[in-house]
Write a protein that holds these residues in place. Structure first.
Motif, short mmCIF file in Angstrom:
data_model
loop_
_atom_site.label_atom_id
_atom_site.label_comp_id
_atom_site.label_asym_id
_atom_site.label_seq_id
_atom_site.Cartn_x
_atom_site.Cartn_y
_atom_site.Cartn_z
N ILE A 191 -10.93 -14.73 115.21
CA ILE A 191 -12.33 -14.39 115.33
C ILE A 191 -13.00 -15.68 116.18
CG2 ILE A 191 -14.38 -14.44 114.11
CD1 ILE A 191 -12.52 -13.62 111.28
N THR A 192 -13.66 -15.01 117.26
CA THR A 192 -14.28 -16.10 117.94
C THR A 192 -15.80 -15.88 117.99
OG1 THR A 192 -14.38 -14.47 119.78
CG2 THR A 192 -12.58 -15.99 119.79
N SER A 193 -16.38 -16.97 117.45
CA SER A 193 -17.69 -16.98 117.16
C SER A 193 -18.55 -18.33 117.00
CB SER A 193 -18.02 -16.28 115.84
OG SER A 193 -19.43 -16.11 115.73
N GLU A 194 -19.70 -18.48 116.60
CA GLU A 194 -20.32 -19.48 116.71
C GLU A 194 -20.31 -20.29 115.34
OE1 GLU A 194 -24.02 -19.26 118.75
OE2 GLU A 194 -24.62 -21.31 117.98
N LYS A 195 -20.65 -21.62 115.08
CA LYS A 195 -20.63 -22.29 113.91
C LYS A 195 -21.98 -22.51 113.63
CE LYS A 195 -16.24 -23.78 112.78
NZ LYS A 195 -15.55 -23.31 111.39
N THR A 196 -22.05 -22.91 111.95
CA THR A 196 -23.70 -22.96 111.75
C THR A 196 -23.99 -24.59 112.03
OG1 THR A 196 -22.98 -23.78 109.46
CG2 THR A 196 -23.29 -21.47 109.83
N ALA A 197 -25.16 -24.67 112.04
CA ALA A 197 -25.69 -26.30 112.26
C ALA A 197 -24.87 -27.18 111.50
CB ALA A 197 -27.11 -26.49 112.02
N THR A 206 -24.25 -26.54 120.07
CA THR A 206 -23.63 -25.40 119.79
C THR A 206 -22.06 -25.63 119.61
OG1 THR A 206 -25.13 -24.23 121.14
CG2 THR A 206 -23.20 -23.00 120.44
N THR A 207 -21.48 -25.25 118.55
CA THR A 207 -19.95 -25.18 118.29
C THR A 207 -19.62 -23.97 118.40
OG1 THR A 207 -19.86 -27.43 117.30
CG2 THR A 207 -18.24 -26.00 116.69
N LEU A 208 -18.62 -23.60 119.30
CA LEU A 208 -17.73 -22.07 119.30
C LEU A 208 -16.48 -22.59 118.71
CD1 LEU A 208 -18.64 -21.16 122.72
CD2 LEU A 208 -19.93 -20.54 120.85
N THR A 209 -16.09 -21.37 117.94
CA THR A 209 -14.92 -21.73 117.09
C THR A 209 -13.84 -20.42 117.29
OG1 THR A 209 -13.68 -22.12 114.84
CG2 THR A 209 -15.81 -20.98 114.77
N PHE A 210 -12.56 -20.86 117.14
CA PHE A 210 -11.57 -19.34 116.81
C PHE A 210 -11.20 -19.75 115.47
CE2 PHE A 210 -7.57 -20.49 118.82
CZ PHE A 210 -7.74 -21.66 119.33
N GLU A 211 -11.05 -18.70 114.54
CA GLU A 211 -10.52 -18.79 113.16
C GLU A 211 -9.53 -17.68 113.17
OE1 GLU A 211 -12.49 -20.69 110.60
OE2 GLU A 211 -13.48 -21.85 112.34
N GLY A 212 -8.35 -18.37 112.54
CA GLY A 212 -7.28 -17.29 112.04
C GLY A 212 -7.32 -17.19 110.80
N LEU A 213 -6.80 -16.09 110.24
CA LEU A 213 -6.51 -16.02 108.50
C LEU A 213 -5.00 -15.97 108.23
CD1 LEU A 213 -8.36 -15.23 106.14
CD2 LEU A 213 -7.36 -12.89 106.30
N MET A 214 -4.75 -17.07 107.41
CA MET A 214 -3.38 -17.31 106.96
C MET A 214 -3.14 -16.35 105.88
SD MET A 214 -2.99 -19.91 109.35
CE MET A 214 -4.28 -19.17 110.28
N GLN A 215 -1.92 -16.31 105.61
CA GLN A 215 -1.23 -15.38 104.76
C GLN A 215 -1.76 -15.81 103.31
OE1 GLN A 215 3.13 -14.42 104.31
NE2 GLN A 215 3.04 -15.45 106.26
N MET A 222 -8.91 -22.94 114.39
CA MET A 222 -7.71 -23.30 115.12
C MET A 222 -8.13 -24.06 116.51
SD MET A 222 -5.68 -19.81 114.77
CE MET A 222 -4.42 -20.02 116.15
N GLY A 223 -9.46 -24.15 116.96
CA GLY A 223 -9.96 -25.09 118.01
C GLY A 223 -11.33 -24.71 118.14
N SER A 254 -17.34 -30.12 125.32
CA SER A 254 -15.98 -30.52 125.08
C SER A 254 -15.28 -29.48 124.30
CB SER A 254 -16.15 -31.93 124.29
OG SER A 254 -16.61 -31.89 123.06
N TRP A 255 -13.88 -29.59 124.34
CA TRP A 255 -13.25 -28.50 123.72
C TRP A 255 -11.70 -29.22 123.61
CZ3 TRP A 255 -10.32 -27.75 128.35
CH2 TRP A 255 -10.79 -27.83 129.34
N ALA A 256 -11.26 -28.59 122.31
CA ALA A 256 -9.88 -28.89 122.12
C ALA A 256 -9.01 -28.10 121.44
CB ALA A 256 -9.93 -30.25 121.25
N VAL A 257 -7.79 -28.07 121.51
CA VAL A 257 -6.82 -27.42 120.46
C VAL A 257 -5.67 -28.60 120.17
CG1 VAL A 257 -6.79 -24.93 121.02
CG2 VAL A 257 -5.26 -26.35 122.36
N THR A 258 -5.19 -28.51 119.04
CA THR A 258 -4.36 -29.55 118.53
C THR A 258 -2.78 -28.94 117.95
OG1 THR A 258 -4.67 -29.42 116.18
CG2 THR A 258 -6.54 -30.49 117.67
#
Lengths: 472, 472
Positions: A191-197, A206-215, A222-223, A254-258
């Motif tokens: 899911i790609t979207s925006e974080k709350t304040a 503004t912080t944009l995020t991409f979120e995965g759902l684990m098992q 995820m970043g 600024s943006w990151a994956v780890t």
């Protein structure tokens, strides 16, 4: 038949499988893990993919010092408040106590903006797009390999733009690169979207995020990709002369994956037989197991080498397992390591000019016979199919664990037994958001399609839907 | 006509050119520099080349923690003695004073051997060949970008072998990979040999080195490959069961090249016009300068793009400079940055279907006309020729600065005015070696072809020749 992992066993399964398959090892450094070759190979593949994509949008790599003067972090109030509890501090160097301590970078905005203040003079110097591949330290009390460790590896991109809209467009462009990485490369729907304040990066507007759902039904951030508040570069005196000759502060991203992404691969795709490597990133895509003793089967050996060479010519990563072990032990070994395809080749197959091929997602006994003549194409097709099946399975899982809730009570009644994504309405107030602590969940992001009229917490008019989940 | 740099101007020239060409920037961290994209691109190319070669000999990448418990370094007496004065120490983490401080790794033998003690059980686990790409910190009082900085980037390889001979052969195999990197990739002729006991890595039984000669007549140690003393892995309880069932300590090697190599490229090849990039590593191999305004010359622009695409198809790195600057300013800009080949393309060239090509080593006015039809092949040939000319020039320089000396007095009389490599005889005693401090020189390495009968210092019988030089 391999099963998905039951949620009550999930944590133990994760901690066990990453050690058993030699992805990580314990370390004497508190909160840190050693990343072993089978885990590090995944990071190398991620690096190569991300590096290629960000260079296509004009990003250049550079390197900034690990140690940042403590005073630098303090220049941006929100930033130091966010990171202070997690800092590692160097107080002694070269045998002496230092006059000013250094912090080991938890992120590099401060030291990079110091450079930007010298590199940026005019609108002609913009946009400036810099990235570094680096290690960072954020002190962790409760660590878990890949997911949350005191030291981790990442890329951190930092850009400066003349206008806000342009900067935000770029932050979104990076988020799209990340989405493609997750979905097209790692077979993880996100899911790609925006974080709350409240969930924003300290110093971001503004912080944009991409979120995965684990098992286990928990979400994993995820970043992220941030648009920084103008005050942040301004604190470091970053400014430029615009076309009209006026001095302005640039908008920064600024943006990151780890290395956390490695944990996501394990948690989304694994099963009771072990890891399942998404084909595009699998360190070994095809393992060939010759049946029978090496020295007694020169023809089988020669054919295994021929198949390997043919597959490698097509860009496929192949390993021949010639260890002195029974075939069953070898099958188990590579299944546990999640190798997408196994090819068995024995004396019988020499006459019929074929191999037996087994797909990591198939039933243990579902063996397929493939003629040598069509093997390379079959392998290519099967790897592509495996990627799609992994992605579809994870997407189906997410759909099955995506719930609608009207109130906090609805969420509370269900989220322990049925963890997943809870879509609900929200008034936009942080106080209401923080009510989610009572159910040990948080807002993962805003959600574009509003379906709820009232805030889940206070019942006031909703200003937009949110996605709530337990998370890592 | 471009000139080599006079030795009295060399230090100033170096410090000036690396900033002017945007390879580095100052940083607020004492002893550290920011590596800017034009410098970092060289490191990326070195990484890619070294990574490819070491993987071919079975090395796998992994990652170990940055922070090492202080007690670990103390387990090997020579090692801690060597590194103690250079350590950065983390005393506080997560807002608290730590019970045991951590040192920021100056090198990772200690923490890696801790892992080896768990990973190695039997002779079947050997050889074990691990490498990591990492940053390290060694506190520097007098730093110089790339050559000597508190933080630097490197790869550090660590292997374990069942036998001493096998380990030494591997250490030499790595040295040969390094030699090829220097000579075939960076166009820098190097001497490969062994260090004296006094110059060994703390904890090593043998240190192999490769040394280049810079334009000011000073030697640069460009990288090393060590055979560790058996006591080092033994201190960390690394042992294996051999085929006969007996417990043994494995022989270990470690080896590294660092961002110092970037400094070597600058110091060996540069001239009074600026940097000269060896073609194989040049971030931009060919710059195309269209003559005339972009918007007024659509046909020239289109042809420049066609040439770029053709060259890129042949694997060549090309940049078109369309900035609003006079051609002369552009020529100067790219010459200073050392781009190997410049192509000029103007309206006149459209009819004759040719370009003007200028080689970085040629006289400023030596322009060559090349038809479009044969341009790609001409560029390939010219880049290859440029590599050879750079290598040959550096080899000739070394030959011209390689002197024979009988005594310390001979060396003392000459080395200030004529710095270079002084080949002489040596009795093998460290006391004699240390006499070289009086002339601010050191033994760079042993030399295989003995030509001197007496020790340069004490006059006793020589046990072998040595190479003496001032060094970085």
């Amino acid at each position: 038949m391999a099963q998905r992992i039951a949620k009550q066993d999930f944590s133990e399964w994760y901690n066990s499988i990453i050690y058993k398959t030699e992805m990580v090892d314990q370390s004497p450094t508190r909160g840190c893990a050693v990343i072993r070759p089978y885990g590090y190979a995944l990071w190398e593949a991620i690096q190569k993919e991300v590096d290629t994509q960000i260079k296509k949008v004009g990003v250049q790599n550079a390197y900034f010092p690990l140690l940042i003067p403590e005073s630098f972090l303090k220049k941006e109030a929100e930033h130091i408040e966010g990171f202070a509890p997690e800092l590692a501090v160097v107080t002694h160097g070269g045998g002496k106590e230092l006059e000013e301590p250094y912090v080991v970078r938890p992120t590099s905005e401060t030291i990079i903006y110091d450079s930007f203040s010298r590199w940026i003079k005019s609108y002609r110097d913009l946009p400036l797009k810099i990235n570094q591949w680096a290690n960072v330290i954020r002190w962790e009390m409760r660590s878990r390999p890949f997911l949350r460790t005191t030291e981790f590896l990442w890329q951190e991109g930092h850009t400066a733009h003349a206008g806000k809209e342009e900067a935000l467009i770029f932050a979104k462009q990076i988020l799209e690169i990340y989405r493609q990485l997750a979905e097209d490369f790692l077979a993880i729907p996100v899911i790609t979207s925006e974080k709350t304040a409240n969930e924003r990066f300290p110093g971001a507007e503004t912080t944009l995020t991409f979120e995965g759902l684990m098992q286990d039904g928990r979400a994993l951030q995820m970043g992220t990709s941030h648009l920084l508040a103008l005050s942040f570069p301004a604190s470091f005196d970053v400014k430029f002369q615009d076309e009209a000759g006026a001095m302005q502060t640039p908008w920064c991203t600024s943006w990151a994956v780890t290395t956390r992404l490695i944990g996501a691969i394990v948690m989304v795709h694994g099963d009771t037989r072990g890891l399942v490597m998404p084909p595009k990133i699998a360190p070994i895509q095809v393992v060939i197991v010759p049946i029978g003793k090496v020295e007694q089967q020169p023809a089988v050996q020669a054919q295994a080498e021929t198949i390997k060479a043919d597959l490698e010519k097509a860009g496929i990563r192949v390993h021949i397992d010639n260890r002195e072990e029974r075939p069953g032990a070898k099958f188990f070994h590579w299944e546990e390591r999640g190798v997408p395809l196994r090819i068995e080749l024995g004396a019988r197959d020499m006459e019929s000019q074929q191999v037996v091929m087994v797909d990591r997602l198939a039933d243990e006994n579902a063996k397929q016979t493939v003629p040598w003549a069509t093997l390379t194409q079959t392998v290519i097709d099967q790897l592509a199919s495996l990627h799609t099946r992994l992605f579809d399975r994870a997407a189906q899982f997410r759909q099955d664990h995506w719930f609608k809730a009207e109130t906090l009570a609805d969420i509370a009644a269900k989220i322990e037994d049925a963890p997943g994504i809870y879509q609900t309405g929200w008034c936009g107030k942080t106080d209401c958001e923080l009510e989610l602590k009572t159910v040990k969940a948080s807002v993962r992001c805003l959600w574009k399609t509003p379906e709820h009229k009232n805030c889940f917490a206070c019942g006031a008019a909703s200003t937009g839907d949110i996605l709530v989940a337990k998370s890592y």
